[in-house]
Design a protein around this motif. Structure first.
Motif, mmCIF file in Angstrom:
data_model
loop_
_atom_site.group_PDB
_atom_site.id
_atom_site.type_symbol
_atom_site.label_atom_id
_atom_site.label_comp_id
_atom_site.label_asym_id
_atom_site.label_seq_id
_atom_site.Cartn_x
_atom_site.Cartn_y
_atom_site.Cartn_z
ATOM 1 N N ILE A 64 0.875 -1.183 0.000
ATOM 2 C CA ILE A 64 0.000 0.000 0.000
ATOM 3 C C ILE A 64 0.907 1.227 0.000
ATOM 4 C CG2 ILE A 64 -1.746 1.286 1.285
ATOM 5 C CD1 ILE A 64 -2.495 -1.468 2.591
ATOM 6 N N GLN A 65 0.794 2.048 -1.024
ATOM 7 C CA GLN A 65 1.682 3.201 -1.143
ATOM 8 C C GLN A 65 0.869 4.488 -1.061
ATOM 9 O OE1 GLN A 65 5.067 2.769 -3.594
ATOM 10 N NE2 GLN A 65 5.068 4.899 -4.265
ATOM 11 N N VAL A 66 1.225 5.321 -0.108
ATOM 12 C CA VAL A 66 0.501 6.566 0.155
ATOM 13 C C VAL A 66 1.460 7.749 0.031
ATOM 14 C CG1 VAL A 66 -0.738 7.901 1.917
ATOM 15 C CG2 VAL A 66 -1.164 5.438 1.677
ATOM 16 N N THR A 67 0.972 8.809 -0.595
ATOM 17 C CA THR A 67 1.742 10.055 -0.677
ATOM 18 C C THR A 67 0.998 11.130 0.094
ATOM 19 O OG1 THR A 67 2.606 9.467 -2.866
ATOM 20 C CG2 THR A 67 2.729 11.787 -2.223
ATOM 21 N N ASN A 68 1.714 11.766 1.045
ATOM 22 C CA ASN A 68 1.101 12.765 1.911
ATOM 23 C C ASN A 68 1.805 14.101 1.718
ATOM 24 O OD1 ASN A 68 -0.483 13.862 3.970
ATOM 25 N ND2 ASN A 68 1.012 13.333 5.546
ATOM 26 N N ASN A 69 1.050 15.188 1.684
ATOM 27 C CA ASN A 69 1.646 16.504 1.415
ATOM 28 C C ASN A 69 2.310 17.147 2.626
ATOM 29 O OD1 ASN A 69 -0.857 16.980 2.695
ATOM 30 N ND2 ASN A 69 -1.029 19.013 1.787
ATOM 31 N N LEU A 70 2.079 16.594 3.823
ATOM 32 C CA LEU A 70 2.674 17.144 5.041
ATOM 33 C C LEU A 70 3.543 16.086 5.723
ATOM 34 C CD1 LEU A 70 -0.451 18.960 6.537
ATOM 35 C CD2 LEU A 70 1.328 19.935 5.060
ATOM 36 N N ARG A 71 4.264 16.499 6.755
ATOM 37 C CA ARG A 71 5.078 15.563 7.525
ATOM 38 C C ARG A 71 4.162 14.634 8.309
ATOM 39 N NH1 ARG A 71 7.015 15.311 12.773
ATOM 40 N NH2 ARG A 71 9.089 14.376 13.029
ATOM 41 N N ILE A 72 4.443 13.339 8.274
ATOM 42 C CA ILE A 72 3.621 12.362 8.979
ATOM 43 C C ILE A 72 3.730 12.607 10.488
ATOM 44 C CG2 ILE A 72 5.476 10.645 9.056
ATOM 45 C CD1 ILE A 72 3.368 8.463 8.732
ATOM 46 N N CYS A 73 2.602 12.511 11.171
ATOM 47 C CA CYS A 73 2.616 12.764 12.622
ATOM 48 C C CYS A 73 3.070 11.514 13.377
ATOM 49 C CB CYS A 73 1.242 13.219 13.106
ATOM 50 S SG CYS A 73 0.044 11.883 13.300
ATOM 51 N N ASN A 74 3.458 11.713 14.633
ATOM 52 C CA ASN A 74 3.974 10.602 15.448
ATOM 53 C C ASN A 74 2.946 9.491 15.628
ATOM 54 O OD1 ASN A 74 6.281 12.063 15.710
ATOM 55 N ND2 ASN A 74 6.009 12.620 17.857
ATOM 56 N N ASP A 75 1.675 9.863 15.794
ATOM 57 C CA ASP A 75 0.656 8.840 16.027
ATOM 58 C C ASP A 75 0.442 7.982 14.784
ATOM 59 O OD1 ASP A 75 -1.584 7.771 17.822
ATOM 60 O OD2 ASP A 75 -2.629 8.251 15.943
ATOM 61 N N CYS A 76 0.351 8.612 13.624
ATOM 62 C CA CYS A 76 0.177 7.842 12.382
ATOM 63 C C CYS A 76 1.378 6.929 12.160
ATOM 64 C CB CYS A 76 0.009 8.780 11.190
ATOM 65 S SG CYS A 76 -1.604 9.593 11.118
ATOM 66 N N HIS A 77 2.568 7.443 12.449
ATOM 67 C CA HIS A 77 3.783 6.642 12.265
ATOM 68 C C HIS A 77 3.733 5.392 13.150
ATOM 69 C CE1 HIS A 77 8.123 5.644 12.346
ATOM 70 N NE2 HIS A 77 8.145 6.235 11.155
ATOM 71 N N SER A 78 3.346 5.572 14.397
ATOM 72 C CA SER A 78 3.239 4.427 15.310
ATOM 73 C C SER A 78 2.133 3.470 14.862
ATOM 74 C CB SER A 78 2.960 4.932 16.721
ATOM 75 O OG SER A 78 2.705 3.860 17.600
ATOM 76 N N ALA A 79 1.008 4.051 14.436
ATOM 77 C CA ALA A 79 -0.126 3.220 14.006
ATOM 78 C C ALA A 79 0.238 2.359 12.812
ATOM 79 C CB ALA A 79 -1.319 4.114 13.674
ATOM 80 N N PHE A 80 0.970 2.908 11.854
ATOM 81 C CA PHE A 80 1.305 2.157 10.646
ATOM 82 C C PHE A 80 2.272 1.012 10.938
ATOM 83 C CE2 PHE A 80 0.422 6.201 7.993
ATOM 84 C CZ PHE A 80 -0.946 5.973 8.104
ATOM 85 N N LYS A 81 3.114 1.187 11.950
ATOM 86 C CA LYS A 81 3.982 0.065 12.339
ATOM 87 C C LYS A 81 3.125 -1.098 12.853
ATOM 88 C CE LYS A 81 6.879 2.242 15.121
ATOM 89 N NZ LYS A 81 8.046 2.415 16.018
ATOM 90 N N PHE A 82 2.127 -0.770 13.658
ATOM 91 C CA PHE A 82 1.244 -1.823 14.181
ATOM 92 C C PHE A 82 0.398 -2.432 13.064
ATOM 93 C CE2 PHE A 82 2.259 -0.005 18.319
ATOM 94 C CZ PHE A 82 2.281 -1.134 19.132
ATOM 95 N N ILE A 83 -0.090 -1.600 12.143
ATOM 96 C CA ILE A 83 -0.908 -2.106 11.030
ATOM 97 C C ILE A 83 -0.090 -3.068 10.162
ATOM 98 C CG2 ILE A 83 -1.980 -1.421 8.829
ATOM 99 C CD1 ILE A 83 -3.000 1.100 10.287
ATOM 100 N N SER A 84 1.178 -2.719 9.896
ATOM 101 C CA SER A 84 2.019 -3.596 9.069
ATOM 102 C C SER A 84 2.250 -4.941 9.751
ATOM 103 C CB SER A 84 3.360 -2.914 8.774
ATOM 104 O OG SER A 84 4.169 -2.832 9.940
ATOM 105 N N TYR A 85 2.260 -4.909 11.099
ATOM 106 C CA TYR A 85 2.470 -6.152 11.850
ATOM 107 C C TYR A 85 1.178 -6.967 11.959
ATOM 108 C CZ TYR A 85 3.354 -9.232 15.833
ATOM 109 O OH TYR A 85 3.455 -10.339 16.650
ATOM 110 N N VAL A 86 0.078 -6.298 12.303
ATOM 111 C CA VAL A 86 -1.197 -7.006 12.499
ATOM 112 C C VAL A 86 -1.718 -7.578 11.190
ATOM 113 C CG1 VAL A 86 -3.627 -6.696 13.147
ATOM 114 C CG2 VAL A 86 -1.810 -5.656 14.546
ATOM 115 N N TYR A 87 -1.627 -6.812 10.102
ATOM 116 C CA TYR A 87 -2.203 -7.236 8.817
ATOM 117 C C TYR A 87 -1.183 -7.890 7.886
ATOM 118 C CZ TYR A 87 -6.705 -5.045 9.670
ATOM 119 O OH TYR A 87 -7.952 -4.729 10.177
#
Length: 718
Positions: A669-692
C-alpha cells in the motif's frame, strides 16, 4: 499564393525553352546591346527564381544560366542562386556557385552574399573561414560584412573569434556604423559578456530597437531581470516602441521575478499592440503567468490563441507542473495527445516530473512505456529524470536498475545526483555515501546539488559525523557552501536533538540566513518541543516571510504541544487577520489505474463511509496489539476522547484504510502525503504492518517510510 511544384517546373521549362539566348555572348556588336540584353534577361530570370520553390526547378534555372554563361556576367543572378540554394539548406551547392563565378575585379557583393548564407544557416566555422579567405584575396569587408560575421560569433564558444572580428571592425573604421554597433552589442550579449555589450551600447549615439532588445535579452538571460526591466522602461521613454522579440524577453524577466502586477501590464501592452498574433509572444505570456503562479491566467491565454504549437503545450504543462497542479497537467497531456500534437522530449520530461510529484508509480510506468513505444529519444537528462521519478514513486529497485544500465561513460553529475538523492529520501544514508565514493572513483566532479543530497541523506539517517565530514569536504571540491547546505546541517543537528549546536550554526553562517535555515531550526524545535528557541526561529522566519502560512502553523503547533493554548489562539487569530489559511492535509493512494485522494476527516471521497468504518476497526485492532494513541499530536484544546477520535481521521490513515480494503495483500500500500507524517500515524502504521502482515509505504513531505513487520526503515528518526 504557393504554386504547385509541378506547375513551377512547367513554367521554368516554358520560359527556358522560349528564351532566345545567343550561342555566344561575344556575338554582340556593342556593349550597349549587351547590357540591354543582360538587363532584360536578368528580369526574366528574376521572375523564374521567384517561383522556384523546389530544388528541381532551381537546378534547371541554374543549369540554363551556366550553359549560357550569363551567371559569369551577372553578379546579381549569381547572388540570387546562392541565396536560393542556402534557403533549401544546400550550402555545398551554394558554395560551388560562388567558387565557379570568376571575378575580374574585387567584388564584395558575392563574398557578403556567401558569408550571409553561411551565417544565417548556422555554419559558423565556414563563415569565419570564408572571411579569412576574403581578406587573403584582397577583398575589403564593409558594413554589410561585419553584422553577419558577428552573428556567426554570437555563442559562448566563439567569443574569442568575436573579439578578433571586433578588432577588424575598429581597424577598418566601421565601429561607428549603426548596424555594426548593433551587431557587436548582440554578439557580446549572446556570448554572456554583458559588461562588454553595455560599454558599446552606452557609447552609441543612436540606438535602434535591435540594440535595445539585445541588451534587454542579455540581462534577462544573465538572470538579472531587474536590469532588463529597467532598460525596457528606458527604451519606451526614449520613444522606441517594443516589438514582439522585446516582449518575449520582458515577459521572461517578469516571470523570473514573479511579479503579478507587471505581468498583467505586459500582457495588456501585448494585446494593445497586437503582439499576441505572434505565437512566440503568446507562449512567453503563458510561461510568464505560470512562473508568477497565476495558472488560471496562463490557461486563459493558452485557450485564446488561434494557433498553438508544441511550445504552447509544453509551456502550459510546465505551468501546471511548477505550481503543483499535477492532475490538471495529466488532463492537458491527454488533451494534447487527442489533438494530434506529438510530444517531444521536453513534453515527456515535464510529465515525468508530474508523475514524480504525484508519487504515482502506475502512471510513471505507463509514461515510461509510452516514451519507449513512441521511440522518443531518451537522452541523459530524460534518463536521469526517469531514475528520479522511480525513486520518488517508491520503486528504488527500478531506479537503481536503470542507473546500473547506464554505461559508465554516459553517467554525468546529474545522473549520480538523482540516485544519491533517492537513497537519501528513502533513509539509506550509508548507501548514499557509498555511491558518492563510487562517483569520485569514476572521476565525476560533485557539485552543489551533490552535497545538498548527501547532507540531506545524512540528516535523514542520523549520520551526524559523516554529515559534518561531507560539509567540511565541500571546499576541497571547490564547492562554496550555500544557504541550502547550511539548512541541511541545521536540520541534521536539530533532528538529532543538538538544538544549541544547530542554533550556533545559524548564528555563525558567513552568509545571510534565509527561510530554509530558520525553517529547519523551527521544525527541529517542533520535534523536540523547545518553545523558547522555537520563538527565536519563528521571529527570524516571519521577518523574512511574514505571509507564509506554514511557518505560522508550525509555531502554533509548538505552542499547542506545550499546552500554551492562549498563544495558539493568538497565532490563529493573527493568521486570520492577514488572510492566511492552514494548508489542508491531503493523502493519495493508488488503486489499479485510479488515484484516490483523502483530506483529513474527509466526507467528499465516494468511499468515505466505508473507509470510516474500516479506520475505526483498525484503531480497535492495533490498540489490542499494543498501540497507545499519541494525544500530543492533536493540536486542539479538547477532551482526550475527542482527541482519539480526531486522530483516527488523519488523511494518511484514511488512505491506508482504503488500501487495506481495496488492494490485494501481495501488493504494498503506497501513500503520498503533502505534510510531515505525525507521530501517532507513524506508530499506528507500524502496528498495522504487523497485524495485517502488509507492507505500507508512505512518502511524506520530507522522506519515505517503509513499514513492514512492525518496523519502519527510518528507525523512528525523521
Amino acid at each position: 499564393m504557393r504554386l504547385d511544384p509541378g506547375l513551377n517546373l512547367k513554367l521554368c521549362s516554358f520560359y527556358l525553352k522560349h528564351l532566345r539566348i545567343p550561342s555566344s555572348l561575344h556575338s554582340f556588336d556593342s556593349k550597349c546591346s549587351f547590357h540591354s540584353f543582360l538587363g532584360s534577361t536578368e528580369n526574366v530570370y528574376d521572375g523564374l527564381l521567384n517561383i522556384c520553390n523546389g530544388l528541381v526547378s532551381l537546378k534547371q534555372v541554374h543549369s540554363s544560366l551556366t550553359v549560357s554563361g550569363i551567371i559569369n556576367c551577372s553578379t546579381h543572378l549569381g547572388g540570387r542562386i546562392i541565396i536560393k540554394y542556402a534557403k533549401f539548406g544546400e550550402y555545398n551547392n551554394a558554395r560551388s556557385v560562388f567558387d565557379g563565378i570568376p571575378s575580374d575585379k574585387p567584388n564584395s557583393f558575392l563574398w557578403n552574399t556567401m558569408i550571409r548564407a553561411y551565417a544565417n544557416g548556422g555554419c559558423h566555422v565556414e563563415t569565419l573561414e570564408l572571411y579569412s579567405l576574403m581578406r587573403k584575396t584582397g577583398i575589403s569587408p564593409n558594413n554589410y560584412t561585419f553584422p553577419f560575421l558577428l552573428k556567426a560569433c554570437a555563442s559562448k564558444s566563439m567569443i574569442t573569434e568575436g573579439k578578433v572580428v571586433h578588432g577588424d571592425v575598429i581597424r577598418t573604421g566601421f565601429d561607428l556604423d549603426l548596424y555594426v554597433e548593433a551587431a557587436l552589442v548582440t554578439m557580446y550579449a549572446k556570448c554572456g559578456e554583458t559588461h562588454e555589450a553595455l560599454k558599446i551600447f552606452d557609447k552609441m549615439p543612436m540606438r535602434d530597437l535591435v540594440s535595445w532588445t539585445a541588451m534587454i535579452t542579455a540581462y534577462e538571460q544573465a538572470d538579472q531581470p531587474h536590469k532588463a526591466l529597467l532598460l525596457f522602461w528606458k527604451m519606451l521613454l526614449h520613444g522606441v516602441s517594443a516589438d514582439a522579440v522585446a516582449i518575449v524577453s520582458v515577459a521572461s524577466a517578469i516571470g523570473q521575478l514573479g511579479h503579478t502586477m507587471r505581468a498583467k501590464i505586459v500582457h495588456a501592452y501585448a494585446i494593445c499592440n497586437g503582439f499576441l498574433k505572434d505565437l512566440s509572444v503568446g507562449n512567453a505570456i503563458i510561461s510568464m503567468y505560470a512562473k508568477c503562479g497565476i495558472v488560471s491566467s496562463a490557461r486563459l491565454v493558452f485557450d485564446s490563441l488561434e494557433k498553438i504549437d508544441g511550445i504552447s503545450w509544453n509551456s502550459m504543462l510546465s505551468g501546471y507542473s511548477q505550481n503543483g497542479q499535477a492532475s490538471e497537467a495529466l488532463l492537458l497531456f491527454e488533451e494534447m495527445l487527442n489533438s494530434g500534437c506529438k510530444p517531444n522530449p521536453v513534453t515527456v520530461l515535464i510529465m515525468v516530473s508530474v508523475c514524480a510529484y504525484l508519487g504515482s508509480l502506475h502512471r510513471g510506468r505507463k509514461l515510461h512505456k509510452f516514451i519507449i513505444d513512441k521511440r522518443i529519444r531518451i537522452d541523459a537528462t530524460l534518463r536521469s529524470a526517469l531514475v528520479d521519478m522511480y525513486a520518488k514513486c517508491g520503486d528504488l529497485e527500478t531506479a537503481t536498475g536503470m542507473f546500473n544500465d547506464i554505461l559508465p561513460r554516459e553517467r554525468n553529475t546529474t545522473t549520480w545526483n538523482v540516485l544519491i538523492s533517492g537513497y537519501g529520501m528513502h533513509g539509506f544514508g550509508k548507501e548514499a555515501l557509498d555511491l558518492f565514493s563510487q562517483m569520485q572513483q569514476a572521476g565525476i566532479k560533485p557539485d552543489h546539488i551533490t552535497f545538498t543530497s548527501l547532507l540531506s541523506a545524512c540528516g535523514h539517517a542520523g549520520l551526524i559525523d559523516e554529515g559534518r565530514k561531507c560539509f567540511a569536504e565541500m571546499k576541497e571540491h571547490s564547492v562554496t557552501p550555500q544557504a541550502k547546505h547550511y539548512a541541511c546541517i541545521v536540520d541534521m543537528l536539530g533532528r538529532a536533538g543538538l538544538l544549541n549546536q544547530a542554533f550556533d550554526m545559524v548564528q555563525q553562517m558567513p552568509i545571510p540566513q534565509n527561510d530554509d535555515v530558520w525553517g529547519a531550526l523551527l521544525l527541529a524545535c517542533r520535534i523536540h518541543r523547545d518553545t523558547d528557541l522555537g520563538e527565536v526561529a519563528a521571529r527570524g522566519l516571519l521577518e523574512l516571510e511574514p505571509n507564509h502560512a506554514g511557518y505560522h502553523v508550525l509555531m502554533s503547533n509548538i505552542y499547542a504541544a506545550s499546552n500554551r493554548w492562549q498563544e495558539v489562539v493568538e497565532m490563529r487569530q493573527n493568521m486570520k487577520d492577514i488572510g492566511l489559511r492552514k494548508p489542508s492535509a491531503f493523502s493519495v493512494v493508488e488503486f489499479g489505474k485510479e488515484i484516490h485522494g483523502f483530506y483529513s476527516a474527509d466526507r467528499v471521497n465516494p468511499y468515505w463511509q466505508d473507509v470510516y468504518k474500516k479506520v475505526e476497526s483498525l484503531a480497535v485492532e492495533i490498540k489490542t496489539a499494543g498501540h497507545v494513541p499519541n494525544l500530543s499530536c492533536v493540536l486542539h484544546d479538547v477532551e482526550d476522547e475527542d482527541k482519539e477520535h480526531i486522530l483516527n481521521y488523519h488523511s494518511e490513515k484514511l488512505a491506508v484504510a482504503f488500501g487495506i480494503m481495496k488492494i490485494g495483500p501481495e501488493i504494498p500500500i503506497q501513500v503520498t502525503n503533502n505534510l510531515r507524517i505525525c507521530n501517532d500515524c507513524h506508530s499506528a502504521f507500524k502496528f498495522i504492518s504487523y497485524v495485517y502482515r502488509r507492507k505500507v509505504v508512505v512518502r511524506d513531505a520530507n522522506r519515505f517510510h517503509h513499514f513492514e513487520d512492525g518496523t519502519c526503515t527510518c528507525n523512528d528518526y525523521w
